[in-house]
Design a protein around this motif. Structure first.
Motif, PDB file in Angstrom:
ATOM      1  N   GLU A 103       0.809  -1.221   0.000  1.00  0.00           N
ATOM      2  CA  GLU A 103       0.000   0.000   0.000  1.00  0.00           C
ATOM      3  C   GLU A 103       0.846   1.276   0.000  1.00  0.00           C
ATOM      4  O   GLU A 103       0.561   2.220  -0.714  1.00  0.00           O
ATOM      5  CB  GLU A 103      -0.891  -0.004   1.235  1.00  0.00           C
ATOM      6  CG  GLU A 103      -2.353   0.129   0.893  1.00  0.00           C
ATOM      7  CD  GLU A 103      -3.193  -0.150   2.096  1.00  0.00           C
ATOM      8  OE1 GLU A 103      -3.230   0.729   2.972  1.00  0.00           O
ATOM      9  OE2 GLU A 103      -3.784  -1.251   2.175  1.00  0.00           O
ATOM     10  N   GLU A 104       1.903   1.224   0.781  1.00  0.00           N
ATOM     11  CA  GLU A 104       2.735   2.422   0.936  1.00  0.00           C
ATOM     12  C   GLU A 104       3.387   2.843  -0.377  1.00  0.00           C
ATOM     13  O   GLU A 104       3.591   4.031  -0.633  1.00  0.00           O
ATOM     14  CB  GLU A 104       3.808   2.131   1.982  1.00  0.00           C
ATOM     15  CG  GLU A 104       4.214   3.350   2.763  1.00  0.00           C
ATOM     16  CD  GLU A 104       5.568   3.122   3.395  1.00  0.00           C
ATOM     17  OE1 GLU A 104       6.493   3.875   3.047  1.00  0.00           O
ATOM     18  OE2 GLU A 104       5.688   2.176   4.208  1.00  0.00           O
ATOM     19  N   LEU A 105       3.689   1.847  -1.203  1.00  0.00           N
ATOM     20  CA  LEU A 105       4.397   2.157  -2.457  1.00  0.00           C
ATOM     21  C   LEU A 105       3.461   2.587  -3.579  1.00  0.00           C
ATOM     22  O   LEU A 105       3.886   3.247  -4.531  1.00  0.00           O
ATOM     23  CB  LEU A 105       5.182   0.924  -2.937  1.00  0.00           C
ATOM     24  CG  LEU A 105       6.633   0.755  -2.543  1.00  0.00           C
ATOM     25  CD1 LEU A 105       7.278  -0.304  -3.396  1.00  0.00           C
ATOM     26  CD2 LEU A 105       7.419   2.060  -2.672  1.00  0.00           C
ATOM     27  N   GLN A 106       2.201   2.190  -3.471  1.00  0.00           N
ATOM     28  CA  GLN A 106       1.309   2.324  -4.627  1.00  0.00           C
ATOM     29  C   GLN A 106       1.248   3.732  -5.227  1.00  0.00           C
ATOM     30  O   GLN A 106       1.133   3.887  -6.429  1.00  0.00           O
ATOM     31  CB  GLN A 106      -0.090   1.840  -4.260  1.00  0.00           C
ATOM     32  CG  GLN A 106      -0.107   0.331  -4.090  1.00  0.00           C
ATOM     33  CD  GLN A 106      -1.501  -0.244  -3.929  1.00  0.00           C
ATOM     34  OE1 GLN A 106      -2.491   0.453  -4.089  1.00  0.00           O
ATOM     35  NE2 GLN A 106      -1.577  -1.526  -3.593  1.00  0.00           N
ATOM     36  N   SER A 107       1.357   4.747  -4.367  1.00  0.00           N
ATOM     37  CA  SER A 107       1.266   6.110  -4.903  1.00  0.00           C
ATOM     38  C   SER A 107       2.625   6.608  -5.404  1.00  0.00           C
ATOM     39  O   SER A 107       2.728   7.670  -6.005  1.00  0.00           O
ATOM     40  CB  SER A 107       0.758   7.057  -3.814  1.00  0.00           C
ATOM     41  OG  SER A 107       1.670   6.994  -2.731  1.00  0.00           O
ATOM     42  N   LYS A 108       3.684   5.805  -5.153  1.00  0.00           N
ATOM     43  CA  LYS A 108       5.032   6.290  -5.490  1.00  0.00           C
ATOM     44  C   LYS A 108       5.629   5.604  -6.710  1.00  0.00           C
ATOM     45  O   LYS A 108       6.703   5.984  -7.171  1.00  0.00           O
ATOM     46  CB  LYS A 108       5.974   6.038  -4.307  1.00  0.00           C
ATOM     47  CG  LYS A 108       5.550   6.773  -3.060  1.00  0.00           C
ATOM     48  CD  LYS A 108       6.531   6.509  -1.948  1.00  0.00           C
ATOM     49  CE  LYS A 108       6.076   7.150  -0.658  1.00  0.00           C
ATOM     50  NZ  LYS A 108       6.450   6.375   0.501  1.00  0.00           N
ATOM     51  N   VAL A 109       4.975   4.510  -7.173  1.00  0.00           N
ATOM     52  CA  VAL A 109       5.583   3.743  -8.264  1.00  0.00           C
ATOM     53  C   VAL A 109       4.680   3.745  -9.488  1.00  0.00           C
ATOM     54  O   VAL A 109       3.494   4.051  -9.409  1.00  0.00           O
ATOM     55  CB  VAL A 109       5.870   2.281  -7.849  1.00  0.00           C
ATOM     56  CG1 VAL A 109       6.783   2.231  -6.655  1.00  0.00           C
ATOM     57  CG2 VAL A 109       4.584   1.536  -7.566  1.00  0.00           C
ATOM     58  N   ILE A 110       5.288   3.376 -10.600  1.00  0.00           N
ATOM     59  CA  ILE A 110       4.528   3.301 -11.848  1.00  0.00           C
ATOM     60  C   ILE A 110       5.072   2.124 -12.654  1.00  0.00           C
ATOM     61  O   ILE A 110       6.239   1.758 -12.499  1.00  0.00           O
ATOM     62  CB  ILE A 110       4.631   4.637 -12.638  1.00  0.00           C
ATOM     63  CG1 ILE A 110       3.647   4.662 -13.803  1.00  0.00           C
ATOM     64  CG2 ILE A 110       6.048   4.900 -13.124  1.00  0.00           C
ATOM     65  CD1 ILE A 110       3.442   6.053 -14.407  1.00  0.00           C
ATOM     66  N   SER A 111       4.229   1.510 -13.464  1.00  0.00           N
ATOM     67  CA  SER A 111       4.718   0.474 -14.389  1.00  0.00           C
ATOM     68  C   SER A 111       4.391   0.934 -15.812  1.00  0.00           C
ATOM     69  O   SER A 111       3.497   1.766 -16.020  1.00  0.00           O
ATOM     70  CB  SER A 111       4.057  -0.870 -14.104  1.00  0.00           C
ATOM     71  OG  SER A 111       2.736  -0.874 -14.596  1.00  0.00           O
ATOM     72  N   LEU A 112       5.100   0.364 -16.771  1.00  0.00           N
ATOM     73  CA  LEU A 112       4.868   0.772 -18.159  1.00  0.00           C
ATOM     74  C   LEU A 112       3.458   0.395 -18.596  1.00  0.00           C
ATOM     75  O   LEU A 112       2.803   1.122 -19.342  1.00  0.00           O
ATOM     76  CB  LEU A 112       5.923   0.138 -19.067  1.00  0.00           C
ATOM     77  CG  LEU A 112       7.326   0.709 -18.875  1.00  0.00           C
ATOM     78  CD1 LEU A 112       8.370  -0.126 -19.591  1.00  0.00           C
ATOM     79  CD2 LEU A 112       7.390   2.160 -19.368  1.00  0.00           C
ATOM     80  N   LYS A 113       2.984  -0.744 -18.095  1.00  0.00           N
ATOM     81  CA  LYS A 113       1.634  -1.170 -18.473  1.00  0.00           C
ATOM     82  C   LYS A 113       0.581  -0.182 -17.968  1.00  0.00           C
ATOM     83  O   LYS A 113      -0.380   0.131 -18.674  1.00  0.00           O
ATOM     84  CB  LYS A 113       1.352  -2.557 -17.903  1.00  0.00           C
ATOM     85  CG  LYS A 113       0.007  -3.084 -18.292  1.00  0.00           C
ATOM     86  CD  LYS A 113      -0.217  -4.468 -17.771  1.00  0.00           C
ATOM     87  CE  LYS A 113      -1.631  -4.905 -18.089  1.00  0.00           C
ATOM     88  NZ  LYS A 113      -1.847  -6.280 -17.694  1.00  0.00           N
ATOM     89  N   GLU A 114       0.781   0.315 -16.754  1.00  0.00           N
ATOM     90  CA  GLU A 114      -0.153   1.296 -16.200  1.00  0.00           C
ATOM     91  C   GLU A 114      -0.215   2.525 -17.092  1.00  0.00           C
ATOM     92  O   GLU A 114      -1.267   3.094 -17.316  1.00  0.00           O
ATOM     93  CB  GLU A 114       0.306   1.731 -14.806  1.00  0.00           C
ATOM     94  CG  GLU A 114       0.020   0.738 -13.725  1.00  0.00           C
ATOM     95  CD  GLU A 114      -1.457   0.694 -13.350  1.00  0.00           C
ATOM     96  OE1 GLU A 114      -2.069   1.762 -13.244  1.00  0.00           O
ATOM     97  OE2 GLU A 114      -1.972  -0.424 -13.171  1.00  0.00           O
ATOM     98  N   LEU A 115       0.943   2.918 -17.599  1.00  0.00           N
ATOM     99  CA  LEU A 115       0.989   4.129 -18.409  1.00  0.00           C
ATOM    100  C   LEU A 115       0.400   3.889 -19.799  1.00  0.00           C
ATOM    101  O   LEU A 115      -0.382   4.682 -20.304  1.00  0.00           O
ATOM    102  CB  LEU A 115       2.439   4.599 -18.542  1.00  0.00           C
ATOM    103  CG  LEU A 115       2.577   5.873 -19.345  1.00  0.00           C
ATOM    104  CD1 LEU A 115       2.314   7.074 -18.457  1.00  0.00           C
ATOM    105  CD2 LEU A 115       3.946   5.982 -19.986  1.00  0.00           C
ATOM    106  N   LEU A 116       0.789   2.765 -20.410  1.00  0.00           N
ATOM    107  CA  LEU A 116       0.444   2.558 -21.813  1.00  0.00           C
ATOM    108  C   LEU A 116      -0.837   1.754 -22.012  1.00  0.00           C
ATOM    109  O   LEU A 116      -1.351   1.659 -23.110  1.00  0.00           O
ATOM    110  CB  LEU A 116       1.586   1.818 -22.534  1.00  0.00           C
ATOM    111  CG  LEU A 116       2.931   2.555 -22.520  1.00  0.00           C
ATOM    112  CD1 LEU A 116       4.028   1.634 -23.022  1.00  0.00           C
ATOM    113  CD2 LEU A 116       2.854   3.798 -23.386  1.00  0.00           C
ATOM    114  N   ASP A 117      -1.295   1.149 -20.920  1.00  0.00           N
ATOM    115  CA  ASP A 117      -2.476   0.313 -20.973  1.00  0.00           C
ATOM    116  C   ASP A 117      -2.308  -0.845 -21.964  1.00  0.00           C
ATOM    117  O   ASP A 117      -3.221  -1.207 -22.692  1.00  0.00           O
ATOM    118  CB  ASP A 117      -3.697   1.175 -21.368  1.00  0.00           C
ATOM    119  CG  ASP A 117      -4.980   0.513 -20.914  1.00  0.00           C
ATOM    120  OD1 ASP A 117      -4.903  -0.331 -20.014  1.00  0.00           O
ATOM    121  OD2 ASP A 117      -6.052   0.832 -21.484  1.00  0.00           O
ATOM    122  N   GLN A 118      -1.112  -1.368 -22.015  1.00  0.00           N
ATOM    123  CA  GLN A 118      -0.864  -2.561 -22.843  1.00  0.00           C
ATOM    124  C   GLN A 118       0.344  -3.330 -22.310  1.00  0.00           C
ATOM    125  O   GLN A 118       1.199  -2.746 -21.645  1.00  0.00           O
ATOM    126  CB  GLN A 118      -0.627  -2.172 -24.304  1.00  0.00           C
ATOM    127  CG  GLN A 118       0.686  -1.448 -24.512  1.00  0.00           C
ATOM    128  CD  GLN A 118       0.945  -1.081 -25.964  1.00  0.00           C
ATOM    129  OE1 GLN A 118       0.164  -0.357 -26.554  1.00  0.00           O
ATOM    130  NE2 GLN A 118       2.043  -1.556 -26.515  1.00  0.00           N
TER     131      GLN A 118
END
Ligand code: BT5
Length: 324
Positions: free
Chosen positions: A223-238
């Protein structure tokens, strides 16, 4: 000894865009043609697309999306980076296995990759969340003939290689946060960890660990990391094809590394500064001696941070807690 199926894939892969007869395959592998047929059937079930034509033989058309040593070796265009690949579905940390291999004398460029790490680590033994699949968790063994105090330059070089690969493959601009984070939209996409075994004036080996969030949903993180990290899939939706991405990183890395060994750190330094997060902006620093605000000006030849303090003096910072 390599398993027969692995060797079969290597053979099919090496005769790219050409058919290879069942007879040749059975001779090379020293097994019957019925065994070849059985292996091919199994490979197809595993996701390999193999065309079979009577009297011509077999041709590998497409490899599966999941990782394996043979998938990773297929079509990798480097001279030595990643040419020796060890893949495991689960490891405690790819760093540990890379250290073990390095100690027992593995060749420079050896790469260890895992789908999951049960004890992934960051710097200063911080936890690296990677006990889920979808990311890229890998460690590269190098044996550069450079002074040990220049080793941080290779962390910076790695960050440039990963950023270049992301830009080339996905046309996304990322930023590098000193010294080792790759940032996208103010969130951490990747981290790099360099560990070294050295004497006073000689590096025995370096292990460069690279962790990148690729195909994960953000919910897999604590939970603590969720607002601090990103993945390429999250960004590109693929989904991203990790094998192609890894190849792109390794190829970029080799280019930069060869350039570095030949021409030194200057070209890398420039590329790094071009991508630097918050360059020219005010940051807050906490060092053992003082807390202060300063303008982030760039990096030094040894990888340290250059800042301009409120008196207008340039200070060199080797390590600090920074509030970006
Ligand atoms: C790093 O450390 O950023 C270096 C990470 C290196 C990971 C690779 S994966 C392959 C190899 N095997 C390993 O065991 N490690 C290497 P540091 O700058 O200390 O950052 C650690 C901090 O990043 C943690 O304290 C968290 O705040 C955050 N973090 C943890 N897991 C993360 C993740 N998957 N994505 C983004 N941030 C994460």
């Amino acid at each position: 000894m390599k398993k027969n199926k692995e060797r079969l894939i290597s053979l099919l892969a090496s005769s790219k865009n050409a058919y290879i007869s069942g007879e040749n395959l059975s001779e090379e592998l020293q097994v019957t043609r019925t065994s070849i047929w059985k292996y091919i059937k199994e490979l197809k079930e595993e996701g390999y697309e193999i065309e079979a034509i009577r009297k011509k033989g077999y041709m590998l058309k497409q490899i599966p999306l999941h990782l394996s040593e043979s998938v990773l070796k297929w079509d990798l265009k480097t001279a030595f980076i990643g040419q020796n690949i060890i893949y495991r579905p689960v490891l405690s940390s790819t760093q540990d296995m890379a250290h073990e291999l390095a100690r027992s004398g593995c060749e420079a460029g050896t790469l260890v990759i895992a789908d999951k790490q049960t004890s992934g680590r960051g710097r200063l033994n911080r936890e690296w969340e990677s006990n889920h699949s979808g990311g890229i968790w890998m460690s590269l063994v190098l044996r550069p003939e450079i002074a040990p105090n220049n080793a941080p330059q290779l962390t910076l070089l790695s960050a440039v290689a990963v950023s270049n690969a992301i830009e080339k493959l996905l046309a996304i601009d990322v930023q590098i946060k000193w010294p080792n984070d790759i940032f996208l939209h103010n969130k951490k996409l990747a981290g790099i960890l360099t560990e070294m075994q050295a004497e006073v004036d000689k590096i025995n080996y370096l292990v460069i660990g690279i962790g990148i969030n690729v195909n994960q949903q953000i919910e897999v993180f604590g939970e603590e990391l969720q607002s601090k990290v990103i993945s390429l899939k999250e960004l590109l939706d693929q989904e991203i094809d990790r094998k192609t991405f890894i190849h792109c990183i390794l190829e970029e890395f080799e280019l930069l590394y060869n350039d570095y060994l030949e021409n030194g750190f200057k070209p890398i330094q420039k590329s790094w500064v071009d991508k630097a997060y918050k360059i020219g902006e005010e940051i807050s620093l906490k060092t053992p001696k003082k807390n202060f605000k300063a303008i982030f000006e760039g990096i030094e030849h040894d990888g340290s941070l250059l800042v301009e303090n409120s008196n207008g003096d340039i200070e060199k910072i080797y390590s600090a807690e920074i509030d970006w």
